[in-house]
Design an enzyme around this catalytic site. Structure first.
Site, mmCIF file in Angstrom:
data_model
loop_
_atom_site.group_PDB
_atom_site.id
_atom_site.type_symbol
_atom_site.label_atom_id
_atom_site.label_comp_id
_atom_site.label_asym_id
_atom_site.label_seq_id
_atom_site.Cartn_x
_atom_site.Cartn_y
_atom_site.Cartn_z
ATOM 1 N N SER A 105 0.809 -1.221 0.000
ATOM 2 C CA SER A 105 0.000 0.000 0.000
ATOM 3 C C SER A 105 0.845 1.275 0.000
ATOM 4 O O SER A 105 1.832 1.386 0.728
ATOM 5 C CB SER A 105 -0.929 0.013 1.216
ATOM 6 O OG SER A 105 -1.669 1.220 1.258
ATOM 7 N N SER B 94 -0.736 4.117 0.741
ATOM 8 C CA SER B 94 -1.489 5.029 1.603
ATOM 9 C C SER B 94 -0.658 5.600 2.746
ATOM 10 O O SER B 94 -0.773 6.794 3.048
ATOM 11 C CB SER B 94 -2.735 4.332 2.154
ATOM 12 O OG SER B 94 -3.665 4.081 1.122
ATOM 13 N N LYS C 13 -14.007 -3.849 1.789
ATOM 14 C CA LYS C 13 -14.872 -2.690 1.554
ATOM 15 C C LYS C 13 -16.352 -2.970 1.787
ATOM 16 O O LYS C 13 -17.090 -2.072 2.204
ATOM 17 C CB LYS C 13 -14.646 -2.148 0.141
ATOM 18 C CG LYS C 13 -13.264 -1.542 -0.059
ATOM 19 C CD LYS C 13 -13.116 -0.949 -1.453
ATOM 20 C CE LYS C 13 -11.748 -0.324 -1.643
ATOM 21 N NZ LYS C 13 -11.602 0.310 -2.973
ATOM 22 N N ARG D 34 -16.159 -11.073 -17.112
ATOM 23 C CA ARG D 34 -15.973 -12.450 -17.568
ATOM 24 C C ARG D 34 -17.206 -13.293 -17.284
ATOM 25 O O ARG D 34 -17.551 -14.196 -18.037
ATOM 26 C CB ARG D 34 -14.748 -13.069 -16.883
ATOM 27 C CG ARG D 34 -13.433 -12.474 -17.337
ATOM 28 C CD ARG D 34 -12.245 -13.232 -16.726
ATOM 29 N NE ARG D 34 -10.984 -12.721 -17.256
ATOM 30 C CZ ARG D 34 -10.317 -11.684 -16.756
ATOM 31 N NH1 ARG D 34 -10.817 -11.058 -15.688
ATOM 32 N NH2 ARG D 34 -9.200 -11.274 -17.293
ATOM 33 N N GLY E 70 -22.711 -13.112 -13.819
ATOM 34 C CA GLY E 70 -23.211 -13.282 -12.463
ATOM 35 C C GLY E 70 -22.404 -12.531 -11.427
ATOM 36 O O GLY E 70 -22.809 -12.443 -10.261
#
Length: 284
Positions: free
Chosen positions: A15, A17, A67, A155, A158
């Site tokens: 990361s 961040s 998330k 891809r 669903g």
């Protein structure tokens, strides 16, 4: 008392961040220590519970795969996050001695600001590659830019549920299309946002490379390591503008920094953030 913030994810050692936040807090003169902590989805509830009695925390940045799971760990979700059901930011707020956790999604702002800086006009013809959690923010960003429709290439149809839910929430029409159609479809598009993880778009890049240059528009590739990605190289070779995911990361971090510190993030702060990760300083 020194305050604390961190980015959570799995894996997390790559990361950028910490560099972005640390540079910004130093420029602002704010005493906030920022680190990276490896947390899995299974371990998230226990980790969040461990913070409950620690009043030093002011915020968390949240990356994959947390998330969606983080929505269940906060007291309230605000703004775009409430519409999308996906958050990348947690702010700890002291309300009369009671600490509340508010969730936000700053990825939307990160996408909007980064592609605007690259020259994307209002109401672009837009396409999104991939249908996972980041695609929800991409859909909302495209809507904020004024588009009324977006094509999402996946891809597996669903696996476009996050993008479809986001489109319904923000009021934009969406078509789910097979990834096999993407190369020819996106070649002349104003804005393409790739939400694929690193190297996952390499096969598509090969298909694009076989097409004639079309004066392509703007490509935002949210992956930033390794950089440049294969699809970014091909896009630039066809005459298009490329926005690295690091720019999106920088702009979404700027909004987090404002939420965590309470300070405005001006151009001087943005410039030191750019310096910290090797981005060019902004030219307006």
């Amino acid at each position: 008392m020194s305050r604390r913030a961190a980015v959570l994810g799995h894996p997390i050692s790559h990361s950028k961040s910490p560099a972005l936040h640390t540079a910004a807090y130093a420029k602002l003169g704010v005493d906030i220590g920022y680190s990276a902590i490896d947390v899995t989805v299974a371990g998230l509830p226990a980790f969040m519970e461990s913070l409950r009695e620690d009043g030093s925390w002011c915020g968390l940045s949240v990356t994959m795969p947390l998330k969606s799971a983080m929505v269940r760990e906060v007291d309230e979700v605000r703004g775009a996050g409430a519409l999308l059901g996906v958050i990348n930011t947690v702010v700890f707020e002291n309300d009369g001695g009671t600490v509340r956790r508010a969730g936000y999604n700053t990825d939307v702002a990160g996408i909007v600001e980064s592609v605007r800086y690259a020259g994307v006009a209002s109401a672009p013809r837009a396409a999104i590659l991939g249908g996972g959690g980041t695609s929800a923010a991409a859909v909302a960003a495209v809507q904020q830019l004024g588009a009324g429709h977006v094509d999402v290439f996946v891809r597996d149809a669903g696996r476009a549920g996050d993008a479809e839910a986001a489109a319904a929430a923000v009021g934009i029409s969406l078509s789910v299309r097979p990834l096999t159609e993407a190369a020819s479809a996106v070649a002349g598009t104003d804005l393409v946002i790739s939400t694929f993880p690193p190297r996952a778009a390499d096969d598509l890049a090969g298909e694009l490379a076989a097409l004639p240059g079309t004066g392509a528009g703007v490509l935002l590739d949210v992956a930033y390591d390794p950089w440049p990605s294969r699809i970014a190289e091909v896009w630039r070779g066809h005459g298009g503008a490329v926005v690295p995911g690091l720019e999106m990361l920088m702009y979404q971090a700027a909004e987090q920094i404002r939420l965590f510190s309470g300070y405005d993030v001006d151009t001087a702060v943005i410039d030191v953030m750019c310096d910290s990760v090797g981005l060019p300083r902004r030219v307006f």
